[in-house]
Design a protein around this motif. Structure first.
Motif, PDB file in Angstrom:
ATOM      1  N   GLN A  82     -23.496  12.284  32.778  1.00  0.00           N
ATOM      2  CA  GLN A  82     -23.595  11.401  33.948  1.00  0.00           C
ATOM      3  C   GLN A  82     -22.351  11.427  34.833  1.00  0.00           C
ATOM      4  N   ALA A  83     -21.354  12.242  34.493  1.00  0.00           N
ATOM      5  CA  ALA A  83     -20.086  12.212  35.225  1.00  0.00           C
ATOM      6  C   ALA A  83     -20.254  12.719  36.656  1.00  0.00           C
ATOM      7  N   SER A  84     -19.511  12.086  37.560  1.00  0.00           N
ATOM      8  CA  SER A  84     -19.500  12.472  38.963  1.00  0.00           C
ATOM      9  C   SER A  84     -18.055  12.654  39.418  1.00  0.00           C
ATOM     10  N   MET A  85     -17.819  13.634  40.276  1.00  0.00           N
ATOM     11  CA  MET A  85     -16.476  13.858  40.815  1.00  0.00           C
ATOM     12  C   MET A  85     -16.250  13.104  42.117  1.00  0.00           C
ATOM     13  N   SER A  86     -17.161  12.192  42.459  1.00  0.00           N
ATOM     14  CA  SER A  86     -17.004  11.472  43.725  1.00  0.00           C
ATOM     15  C   SER A  86     -17.225   9.971  43.580  1.00  0.00           C
ATOM     16  N   ASP A  87     -17.187   9.456  42.328  1.00  0.00           N
ATOM     17  CA  ASP A  87     -17.440   8.019  42.138  1.00  0.00           C
ATOM     18  C   ASP A  87     -16.169   7.212  41.902  1.00  0.00           C
ATOM     19  N   GLY A  88     -14.997   7.868  41.882  1.00  0.00           N
ATOM     20  CA  GLY A  88     -13.736   7.143  41.676  1.00  0.00           C
ATOM     21  C   GLY A  88     -13.521   6.671  40.258  1.00  0.00           C
ATOM     22  N   LEU A  89     -14.354   7.113  39.321  1.00  0.00           N
ATOM     23  CA  LEU A  89     -14.246   6.695  37.919  1.00  0.00           C
ATOM     24  C   LEU A  89     -14.349   7.908  37.002  1.00  0.00           C
ATOM     25  N   MET A  90     -13.729   7.814  35.818  1.00  0.00           N
ATOM     26  CA  MET A  90     -13.914   8.859  34.808  1.00  0.00           C
ATOM     27  C   MET A  90     -14.807   8.316  33.704  1.00  0.00           C
ATOM     28  N   ASP A  91     -15.523   9.202  33.053  1.00  0.00           N
ATOM     29  CA  ASP A  91     -16.355   8.845  31.910  1.00  0.00           C
ATOM     30  C   ASP A  91     -15.543   9.030  30.633  1.00  0.00           C
ATOM     31  N   VAL A  92     -15.449   7.975  29.833  1.00  0.00           N
ATOM     32  CA  VAL A  92     -14.751   8.060  28.539  1.00  0.00           C
ATOM     33  C   VAL A  92     -15.809   8.194  27.453  1.00  0.00           C
ATOM     34  N   ILE A  93     -15.674   9.237  26.646  1.00  0.00           N
ATOM     35  CA  ILE A  93     -16.649   9.528  25.596  1.00  0.00           C
ATOM     36  C   ILE A  93     -15.948   9.416  24.247  1.00  0.00           C
ATOM     37  N   ILE A  94     -16.471   8.554  23.382  1.00  0.00           N
ATOM     38  CA  ILE A  94     -15.942   8.392  22.027  1.00  0.00           C
ATOM     39  C   ILE A  94     -17.008   8.881  21.066  1.00  0.00           C
ATOM     40  N   ASN A 113     -28.542  19.805  26.010  1.00  0.00           N
ATOM     41  CA  ASN A 113     -29.715  19.260  26.707  1.00  0.00           C
ATOM     42  C   ASN A 113     -29.375  18.142  27.682  1.00  0.00           C
ATOM     43  N   LYS A 114     -28.090  17.880  27.884  1.00  0.00           N
ATOM     44  CA  LYS A 114     -27.626  16.803  28.774  1.00  0.00           C
ATOM     45  C   LYS A 114     -28.086  15.429  28.293  1.00  0.00           C
ATOM     46  N   THR A 115     -28.211  15.237  26.994  1.00  0.00           N
ATOM     47  CA  THR A 115     -28.666  13.950  26.452  1.00  0.00           C
ATOM     48  C   THR A 115     -27.652  13.348  25.476  1.00  0.00           C
ATOM     49  N   LEU A 116     -26.404  13.830  25.508  1.00  0.00           N
ATOM     50  CA  LEU A 116     -25.414  13.355  24.540  1.00  0.00           C
ATOM     51  C   LEU A 116     -25.164  11.856  24.672  1.00  0.00           C
ATOM     52  N   ASN A 117     -25.264  11.333  25.896  1.00  0.00           N
ATOM     53  CA  ASN A 117     -25.022   9.902  26.119  1.00  0.00           C
ATOM     54  C   ASN A 117     -26.056   9.021  25.416  1.00  0.00           C
ATOM     55  N   LYS A 118     -27.179   9.615  24.985  1.00  0.00           N
ATOM     56  CA  LYS A 118     -28.214   8.839  24.278  1.00  0.00           C
ATOM     57  C   LYS A 118     -28.064   8.926  22.754  1.00  0.00           C
ATOM     58  N   ASN A 119     -27.111   9.726  22.265  1.00  0.00           N
ATOM     59  CA  ASN A 119     -26.931   9.891  20.823  1.00  0.00           C
ATOM     60  C   ASN A 119     -26.257   8.656  20.222  1.00  0.00           C
ATOM     61  N   SER A 120     -26.718   8.233  19.045  1.00  0.00           N
ATOM     62  CA  SER A 120     -26.207   6.997  18.425  1.00  0.00           C
ATOM     63  C   SER A 120     -24.743   7.113  18.010  1.00  0.00           C
ATOM     64  N   LYS A 121     -24.229   8.333  17.872  1.00  0.00           N
ATOM     65  CA  LYS A 121     -22.834   8.531  17.472  1.00  0.00           C
ATOM     66  C   LYS A 121     -21.877   8.532  18.661  1.00  0.00           C
ATOM     67  N   ILE A 122     -22.407   8.361  19.862  1.00  0.00           N
ATOM     68  CA  ILE A 122     -21.603   8.432  21.079  1.00  0.00           C
ATOM     69  C   ILE A 122     -21.490   7.060  21.720  1.00  0.00           C
ATOM     70  N   LYS A 123     -20.245   6.654  22.015  1.00  0.00           N
ATOM     71  CA  LYS A 123     -20.004   5.473  22.833  1.00  0.00           C
ATOM     72  C   LYS A 123     -19.376   5.974  24.131  1.00  0.00           C
ATOM     73  N   THR A 124     -19.833   5.461  25.263  1.00  0.00           N
ATOM     74  CA  THR A 124     -19.308   5.935  26.533  1.00  0.00           C
ATOM     75  C   THR A 124     -19.185   4.780  27.525  1.00  0.00           C
ATOM     76  N   PHE A 125     -18.179   4.842  28.360  1.00  0.00           N
ATOM     77  CA  PHE A 125     -18.011   3.860  29.425  1.00  0.00           C
ATOM     78  C   PHE A 125     -17.239   4.510  30.563  1.00  0.00           C
ATOM     79  N   LYS A 126     -17.295   3.895  31.750  1.00  0.00           N
ATOM     80  CA  LYS A 126     -16.582   4.392  32.920  1.00  0.00           C
ATOM     81  C   LYS A 126     -15.399   3.478  33.221  1.00  0.00           C
ATOM     82  N   THR A 127     -14.306   4.091  33.656  1.00  0.00           N
ATOM     83  CA  THR A 127     -13.127   3.312  33.996  1.00  0.00           C
ATOM     84  C   THR A 127     -12.238   4.134  34.913  1.00  0.00           C
ATOM     85  N   LYS A 128     -11.230   3.495  35.501  1.00  0.00           N
ATOM     86  CA  LYS A 128     -10.286   4.211  36.370  1.00  0.00           C
ATOM     87  C   LYS A 128      -9.074   4.695  35.585  1.00  0.00           C
TER      88      LYS A 128
END
Length: 343
Positions: A208-220, A238-253
């Motif tokens: 889901q990362a974008s280079m024009s939203d002013g935020l970075m995606d943090v993936i744990i 498959n571009k579905t890693l953000n839906k995996n139960s072992k992945i926590k993700t959030f956006k921040t500056k």
């Protein structure tokens, strides 16, 4: 019309593609009514940054990184916060930024994008003040970047070999992550901060990362066992890693990360030793980049590394199915024997 000044910066030894024919392809395909161009070859590590800075100081309109993600990083970090724009002729082993931008993976196609000359102001990040443009991180991906660099071999097959060989031996670490919401502790296999969506080779760590939203995606990525590893890899491609139960993700500056001891980090795939405390920040609209105005957002055809993983996991699934069938057969035989013994 004044012609734009463009400097091609070519790393003759990066990646897996021979550069010998590239000057001829540039001469044959670049629109000379729009551009006056020069080609400069790098001679040592870090030379691309020196050339790019000289081009920026001489008011070049565009500098073109001809190479892999390392060359792209060297060129790009020299021209941030300037009027000089970055373009890419992708010929590295991963091409993460070029793939995120949906640039053609062939030189002629990439030159056609340069001829269209559509420039956008996009984001970049810093890790302890070192610029990155795709991803940075620590944990397993940084560890593999170091192993990959030490192996001296390039290309996706070498990368897959390192991942499969080292993955099951790697011990997760504990991290304290501080952002505007407070501080949390995580035991993690890796922590990745993504400005763009992928590592390279269409392995999407942050779909889901974008280079024009002013935020970075943090993936744990939390610790996982051998049975869970195939699904994580499949989700990455498959571009579905953000839906995996072992992945926590959030956006921040920006975030601050503390770990128990110094260790390796990576920025755009290049490994570097750093201390216990890491500051990562997103700089909005800080670099001008030539983009593909007709980017095809559909899924690309599977590449070499995807095919290698797919075959590997298909073999695993086949073995699993064979074992299941054999187990059912044995269970049926056991039931039949029990019935006969009971008689």
């Amino acid at each position: 019309m004044n012609k734009k000044q463009i400097v091609f910066i070519m790393n003759p030894i990066s990646g897996t593609v021979s550069k010998a024919g590239i000057p001829h392809i540039i001469e044959a395909n670049l629109d000379k009514e729009k551009f006056d161009y020069t080609i400069r070859e790098t001679q040592y590590a870090g030379h691309a940054s020196v050339i790019a800075e000289e081009a920026k100081d001489e008011k070049a309109d565009i500098v073109v990184a001809v190479g892999g993600d390392g060359t792209v990083n060297e060129v790009a970090r020299a021209i941030v916060q300037s009027d000089t724009a970055l373009a890419i002729l992708p010929c590295g082993s991963g091409n993460g930024l070029a793939r995120h931008l949906m640039l053609p993976m062939n030189i002629k196609g990439a030159i056609r994008i340069i001829n269209q000359c559509e420039v956008h102001c996009l984001d970049y990040g810093t890790i302890n003040n070192i610029p990155f443009f795709c991803t940075c991180g620590m944990g397993f991906d940084a560890f593999i970047s170091m192993k990959f660099a030490m192996s001296g071999k390039r290309g996706p097959i070498s990368y897959v070999e390192n991942v499969l060989k080292e993955g099951l031996k790697y011990k997760p670490e504990t991290y304290e992550i501080e952002d505007e919401t407070g501080t949390k502790r995580y035991k993690a296999f890796l922590i990745s901060c993504a400005n763009a969506s992928q590592y390279g080779n269409d392995a999407y760590i942050a779909p889901q990362a974008s280079m024009s939203d002013g935020l970075m995606d943090v993936i744990i990525m939390e610790p996982f066992d051998v049975l869970e590893a195939p699904q994580i890899s499949i989700d990455m491609f498959n571009k579905t890693l953000n839906k995996n139960s072992k992945i926590k993700t959030f956006k921040t500056k920006k975030i601050h990360i503390h770990r128990d001891q110094p260790g390796v980090i990576h920025y755009d795939g290049d490994p570097l030793m750093m201390g216990e405390d890491i500051d990562i920040e997103l700089i909005a609209k800080g670099i001008k980049i030539l983009v593909n105005p007709t980017a095809d957002k559909r899924m690309r055809k599977p590449n070499l590394i995807q095919n290698a993983f797919s075959e590997f996991f298909n073999d695993i699934h086949q073995v699993r199915e064979d074992i299941t069938r054999q187990t059912r057969h044995i269970q049926a035989l056991n039931k039949m024997l029990q019935r006969k013994l009971n008689l």
